[in-house]
Design a protein around this motif. Structure first.
Motif, PDB file in Angstrom:
ATOM      1  N   LEU A   1     -12.327 -24.672   7.994  1.00  0.00           N
ATOM      2  CA  LEU A   1     -11.661 -23.432   7.614  1.00  0.00           C
ATOM      3  C   LEU A   1     -11.975 -22.356   8.640  1.00  0.00           C
ATOM      4  O   LEU A   1     -13.135 -22.153   9.006  1.00  0.00           O
ATOM      5  N   ASN A   2     -10.932 -21.676   9.089  1.00  0.00           N
ATOM      6  CA  ASN A   2     -11.072 -20.535   9.990  1.00  0.00           C
ATOM      7  C   ASN A   2     -11.325 -19.300   9.118  1.00  0.00           C
ATOM      8  O   ASN A   2     -10.408 -18.556   8.772  1.00  0.00           O
ATOM      9  N   LEU A   3     -12.583 -19.110   8.750  1.00  0.00           N
ATOM     10  CA  LEU A   3     -12.982 -18.051   7.814  1.00  0.00           C
ATOM     11  C   LEU A   3     -13.437 -16.819   8.580  1.00  0.00           C
ATOM     12  O   LEU A   3     -14.266 -16.905   9.485  1.00  0.00           O
TER      13      LEU A   3
ATOM     14  N   ALA B   1     -20.825 -19.196   4.079  1.00  0.00           N
ATOM     15  CA  ALA B   1     -19.627 -20.034   3.989  1.00  0.00           C
ATOM     16  C   ALA B   1     -19.066 -20.374   5.362  1.00  0.00           C
ATOM     17  O   ALA B   1     -18.515 -21.460   5.561  1.00  0.00           O
ATOM     18  N   LYS B   2     -19.187 -19.469   6.318  1.00  0.00           N
ATOM     19  CA  LYS B   2     -18.729 -19.780   7.679  1.00  0.00           C
ATOM     20  C   LYS B   2     -19.445 -21.021   8.211  1.00  0.00           C
ATOM     21  O   LYS B   2     -18.817 -21.888   8.844  1.00  0.00           O
ATOM     22  N   ASP B   3     -20.731 -21.111   7.962  1.00  0.00           N
ATOM     23  CA  ASP B   3     -21.485 -22.289   8.390  1.00  0.00           C
ATOM     24  C   ASP B   3     -21.092 -23.517   7.572  1.00  0.00           C
ATOM     25  O   ASP B   3     -20.873 -24.605   8.123  1.00  0.00           O
ATOM     26  N   LYS B   4     -20.975 -23.338   6.272  1.00  0.00           N
ATOM     27  CA  LYS B   4     -20.675 -24.469   5.384  1.00  0.00           C
ATOM     28  C   LYS B   4     -19.329 -25.095   5.705  1.00  0.00           C
ATOM     29  O   LYS B   4     -19.190 -26.329   5.681  1.00  0.00           O
ATOM     30  N   TYR B   5     -18.330 -24.257   6.003  1.00  0.00           N
ATOM     31  CA  TYR B   5     -16.961 -24.759   6.177  1.00  0.00           C
ATOM     32  C   TYR B   5     -16.543 -24.821   7.649  1.00  0.00           C
ATOM     33  O   TYR B   5     -15.348 -24.973   7.937  1.00  0.00           O
TER      34      TYR B   5
ATOM     35  N   ILE C   1      -8.724 -23.907   1.923  1.00  0.00           N
ATOM     36  CA  ILE C   1      -8.646 -25.204   2.605  1.00  0.00           C
ATOM     37  C   ILE C   1      -7.524 -26.042   2.018  1.00  0.00           C
ATOM     38  O   ILE C   1      -6.740 -26.665   2.752  1.00  0.00           O
ATOM     39  N   SER C   2      -7.417 -26.045   0.698  1.00  0.00           N
ATOM     40  CA  SER C   2      -6.374 -26.852   0.044  1.00  0.00           C
ATOM     41  C   SER C   2      -4.973 -26.372   0.412  1.00  0.00           C
ATOM     42  O   SER C   2      -4.022 -27.156   0.421  1.00  0.00           O
TER      43      SER C   2
ATOM     44  N   ASN D   1     -17.202 -19.348  -2.219  1.00  0.00           N
ATOM     45  CA  ASN D   1     -16.988 -20.796  -2.077  1.00  0.00           C
ATOM     46  C   ASN D   1     -15.720 -21.261  -2.773  1.00  0.00           C
ATOM     47  O   ASN D   1     -14.954 -22.072  -2.232  1.00  0.00           O
ATOM     48  N   ASP D   2     -15.478 -20.765  -3.978  1.00  0.00           N
ATOM     49  CA  ASP D   2     -14.256 -21.128  -4.703  1.00  0.00           C
ATOM     50  C   ASP D   2     -13.010 -20.719  -3.922  1.00  0.00           C
ATOM     51  O   ASP D   2     -12.044 -21.488  -3.817  1.00  0.00           O
ATOM     52  N   MET D   3     -13.044 -19.512  -3.374  1.00  0.00           N
ATOM     53  CA  MET D   3     -11.895 -19.013  -2.627  1.00  0.00           C
ATOM     54  C   MET D   3     -11.695 -19.826  -1.344  1.00  0.00           C
ATOM     55  O   MET D   3     -10.555 -20.140  -0.965  1.00  0.00           O
TER      56      MET D   3
END
Length: 276
Positions: A83-85, A75-79, A29-30, A22-24
């Motif tokens: 974000l293209n994770l 994280a794929k679901d969360k973002y 994103i930033s 999540n931090d990464m």
């Protein structure tokens, strides 16, 4: 406006990294990255992580991999939409245990596989060696022979940080390495990669470290293009949020000067090209 991709990074599921998935992702994103891939470590020549811990106490690489996949897919679901994770792995020493390597390489959850050599057969990771006590020519020759063996295996998407050894030999311990004796085998690696539709990465970690250049640098990126190479990725090899994305702009500029019109990232093991 050029869009940047970071296709090589590690979350704290890798024991040598500091920050969570999540931090990464928040940092990615930033930075406005077009694509971001987490590629936690799996060394295929051993069962457990052996660096800086007793050999029987480090985490199992299978657990590292499963934890990484779990966190990335959450994280794929969360973002989603932000974000293209992508889900990746860095497979170390794949030809030292093909059974292990192929069990990971065949995992359908993976978008991307980097194949790297961090240690040659019978030796510690290049990080730990004292080069005043080593035959550097022999180490380098054996290193590129294992790279070539890996290239012929072909169970990956890109070869990671091709000139990794120089980080420690030259950057950390000050031993200038004459690369001329290895140009023929490097060229053969590049020809085979190009013929097989595989690529190399430009790893930016050396650019911010003592070595002061990319792994590999301009000369070899240009050689890859001359050998017919078309697929090239960029990665910070970050193990913390502070290093994520560092050097991507400079690496992308260098790649363009070497004759490439596109950089790539991978989704479902297929290259996605971005104009530069």
């Amino acid at each position: 406006m050029i869009k940047y991709c970071d296709s090589h990074s590690h979350s704290k599921n890798s024991p040598d990294a500091r920050h969570s998935v999540n931090d990464m992702c928040e940092k990615a994103i930033s930075l406005g990255l077009s694509a971001y891939t987490i590629t936690d470590h799996v060394e295929c020549n051993v069962d457990r992580w052996e660096c800086e811990v007793p050999k029987d106490t480090g985490p199992l690489f299978r657990d590292i991999f499963e934890n990484s996949m779990r966190d990335i897919y959450i994280a794929k679901d969360k973002y989603q939409g932000r974000l293209n994770l992508l889900a990746g792995v860095e497979l170390g020493e794949p030809c030292q245990s093909l059974e292990r390597s192929e069990s990971y390489a065949n995992d359908k959850r993976l978008d991307f596989i980097i194949s790297s050599i961090h240690q040659i057969r019978g030796k510690q990771d290049f990080y730990f060696l004292d080069y005043s006590k080593e035959d550097i020519f022999s180490l380098m020759q054996r290193y590129f022979e294992e790279i070539y063996e890996t290239v012929k295996w072909n169970g990956f998407d890109v070869i990671g940080h091709l000139t990794y050894t120089l980080r420690y030999m030259q950057g950390e311990q000050g031993y200038k390495v004459n690369m001329k004796p290895y140009e023929e085998i490097i060229r053969e690696c590049f020809k085979t990669l190009a013929q097989n539709g595989k690529g190399i990465e430009v790893n930016t970690s050396g650019y911010r470290q003592k070595f002061g250049d990319f792994f590999p640098g301009f000369e070899y990126v240009k050689m890859f293009r001359e050998c017919g190479g078309e697929i090239i990725t960029t990665g910070s090899d970050s193990h913390c949020t502070e290093d994520l994305g560092k050097g991507l702009a400079e690496a992308t500029e260098m790649i363009k000067k070497a004759g490439f019109d596109y950089i790539a990232y991978f989704k479902e093991r297929k290259p996605q090209f971005i104009k530069i």
